[in-house]
Write an enzyme that holds these catalytic residues in place. Structure first.
Site, PDB file in Angstrom:
ATOM      1  CG  ASP A   8      -2.176   0.822   1.196  1.00 23.94           C
ATOM      2  OD1 ASP A   8      -2.150   1.410  -0.046  1.00 23.94           O
ATOM      3  OD2 ASP A   8      -2.832   1.054   2.196  1.00 23.94           O
ATOM      4  CG  ASN A  56      -8.078  -2.069  -5.419  1.00 21.33           C
ATOM      5  OD1 ASN A  56      -6.893  -2.774  -5.180  1.00 21.33           O
ATOM      6  ND2 ASN A  56      -8.034  -0.785  -4.449  1.00 21.33           N
TER       7      ASN A  56
HETATM    8  C1  IPE Z   1      -5.443  -2.756  -0.329  1.00 22.73           C
HETATM    9  O1  IPE Z   1      -5.106  -1.451  -0.531  1.00 22.73           O
HETATM   10  C2  IPE Z   1      -5.569  -3.493  -1.548  1.00 22.73           C
HETATM   11  C3  IPE Z   1      -4.153  -3.744  -2.252  1.00 22.73           C
HETATM   12  C4  IPE Z   1      -3.073  -3.325  -1.627  1.00 22.73           C
HETATM   13  C5  IPE Z   1      -3.956  -4.265  -3.413  1.00 22.73           C
HETATM   14  P1  IPE Z   1      -6.304  -0.224  -0.605  1.00 22.73           P
HETATM   15  O2  IPE Z   1      -5.381   0.981  -0.759  1.00 22.73           O
HETATM   16  O3  IPE Z   1      -6.985  -0.531  -1.801  1.00 22.73           O
HETATM   17  O4  IPE Z   1      -7.069  -0.326   0.582  1.00 22.73           O
HETATM   18  P2  IPE Z   1      -7.916   0.715   1.638  1.00 22.73           P
HETATM   19  O5  IPE Z   1      -8.950   1.430   0.682  1.00 22.73           O
HETATM   20  O6  IPE Z   1      -7.059   1.885   1.720  1.00 22.73           O
HETATM   21  O7  IPE Z   1      -8.293   0.072   2.534  1.00 22.73           O
HETATM   22  C1  IPE Z   2      -1.269   0.461  -3.412  1.00 24.09           C
HETATM   23  O1  IPE Z   2      -1.167   1.587  -3.515  1.00 24.09           O
HETATM   24  C2  IPE Z   2      -1.593  -0.291  -4.695  1.00 24.09           C
HETATM   25  C3  IPE Z   2      -3.001  -0.778  -4.936  1.00 24.09           C
HETATM   26  C4  IPE Z   2      -3.830  -0.754  -4.319  1.00 24.09           C
HETATM   27  C5  IPE Z   2      -3.172  -1.294  -6.372  1.00 24.09           C
HETATM   28  P1  IPE Z   2      -2.505   2.470  -3.527  1.00 24.09           P
HETATM   29  O2  IPE Z   2      -2.789   2.836  -5.014  1.00 24.09           O
HETATM   30  O3  IPE Z   2      -3.764   2.092  -2.774  1.00 24.09           O
HETATM   31  O4  IPE Z   2      -1.649   3.797  -2.968  1.00 24.09           O
HETATM   32  P2  IPE Z   2      -2.486   5.029  -1.863  1.00 24.09           P
HETATM   33  O5  IPE Z   2      -2.808   4.170  -0.717  1.00 24.09           O
HETATM   34  O6  IPE Z   2      -3.573   5.840  -2.482  1.00 24.09           O
HETATM   35  O7  IPE Z   2      -1.308   5.741  -1.323  1.00 24.09           O
HETATM   36 MG    MG Z   3      -3.921   2.439  -0.561  1.00 21.25          MG
END
Ligand code: IPE
Ligand code: IPE
Ligand code: MG
Length: 234
Positions: A8, A56
């Site tokens: 994340d 996502n």
């Molecule tokens: C969790 O991250 C999913 C992945 C790392 C693929 P998100 O960024 O989507 O999760 P939330 O929305 O902060 O809970």
């Molecule tokens: C994790 O990074 C990757 C995926 C969930 C695909 P994020 O895209 O969630 O990055 P933040 O949490 O918005 O910084």
């Molecule tokens: Mg995230």
């Protein structure tokens, strides 16, 4: 050992650099490479990476398609490295919901690395822990309905064996980067007794060093599984 990672913070890392979110995802790939390599070197047998959740899909269309393109390129570009390092690729989640080209590339890479023995790299793609459990319940209900099994045969093992992760031991360690402290619908059943490790580092900043820190921290935990310290010591 099985390590699971919620990768994340790509978007926030990119924002910090004054770049768009996709820039962050691209840089996240080198952290994947680093982490997989470190795990293989350490003799970790399973590494599960949360790469894309069912939630996502509701991100802006442009980001979703950029992620899918990146996924396709990465699977394609890393296949030889996986083979060279004797790493088996696997995937959990609703693979059929991925774009056809991605699903095809993924299935081919899984097939081509099926003989690899050193480590299993599991990608959670279009994954939802709750959907996984719902799917398992339906499978079990069908078996009951057709009298293939009876009610008393439903136990922890049967449920584990009905999940995407059938045959994979539960993770001992869950790592989440970026400072968020939640599991976001990841491996709800399998994480029952995992140790959780949270780091403020964004995923693109995660590397071998950070992984070693997480493992060292894990090694200093006392895993009691409901028992007392005294029982564990003896
Ligand atoms: C969790 O991250 C999913 C992945 C790392 C693929 P998100 O960024 O989507 O999760 P939330 O929305 O902060 O809970
Ligand atoms: C994790 O990074 C990757 C995926 C969930 C695909 P994020 O895209 O969630 O990055 P933040 O949490 O918005 O910084
Ligand atoms: Mg995230």
């Amino acid at each position: 050992m099985h390590i699971a990672v919620i990768m994340d913070g790509n978007g926030r890392w990119a924002k910090q650099q004054g770049k768009n979110r996709v820039f962050g995802h691209r840089h996240g790939v080198s952290s994947v490479r680093d982490t997989a390599e470190a795990c293989a070197e350490l003799g970790v047998k399973y590494l599960t990476l949360y790469a894309f959740s069912t939630e996502n899909w509701f991100r802006p269309q442009l980001e979703v398609s950029a992620l899918m393109t990146l996924l396709l390129k990465t699977i394609n570009g890393e296949l030889n490295t996986l083979l060279k390092n004797d790493i088996r690729l696997n995937a959990i989640g609703d693979i059929d919901s991925l774009p056809k080209s991605v699903a095809k590339e993924l299935r081919e890479a899984i097939e081509k690395t099926a003989h690899c023995k050193r480590m299993e790299l599991v990608l959670a793609l279009s994954y939802s822990g709750r959907s996984e459990i719902v799917r398992a319940m339906k499978q079990i209900a069908l078996k009951i309905q057709s009298k293939e099994i009876s009610l008393h045969e439903i136990d922890d093992n049967l449920i584990s064996d009905s999940l995407y992760t059938a045959g994979i031991p539960d993770p001992e360690l869950l790592i989440r980067t970026s400072g968020e402290k939640r599991i976001s619908n990841f491996l709800l059943w399998q994480l029952a007794y995992a140790e959780f490790y949270f780091t403020e580092k964004f995923w693109p900043e995660f590397n071998k060093e950070e992984l070693y820190k997480a493992i060292l921290d894990f090694q200093n935990r006392e895993r009691r599984f409901g028992k007392t310290s005294e029982q564990i010591a003896s």
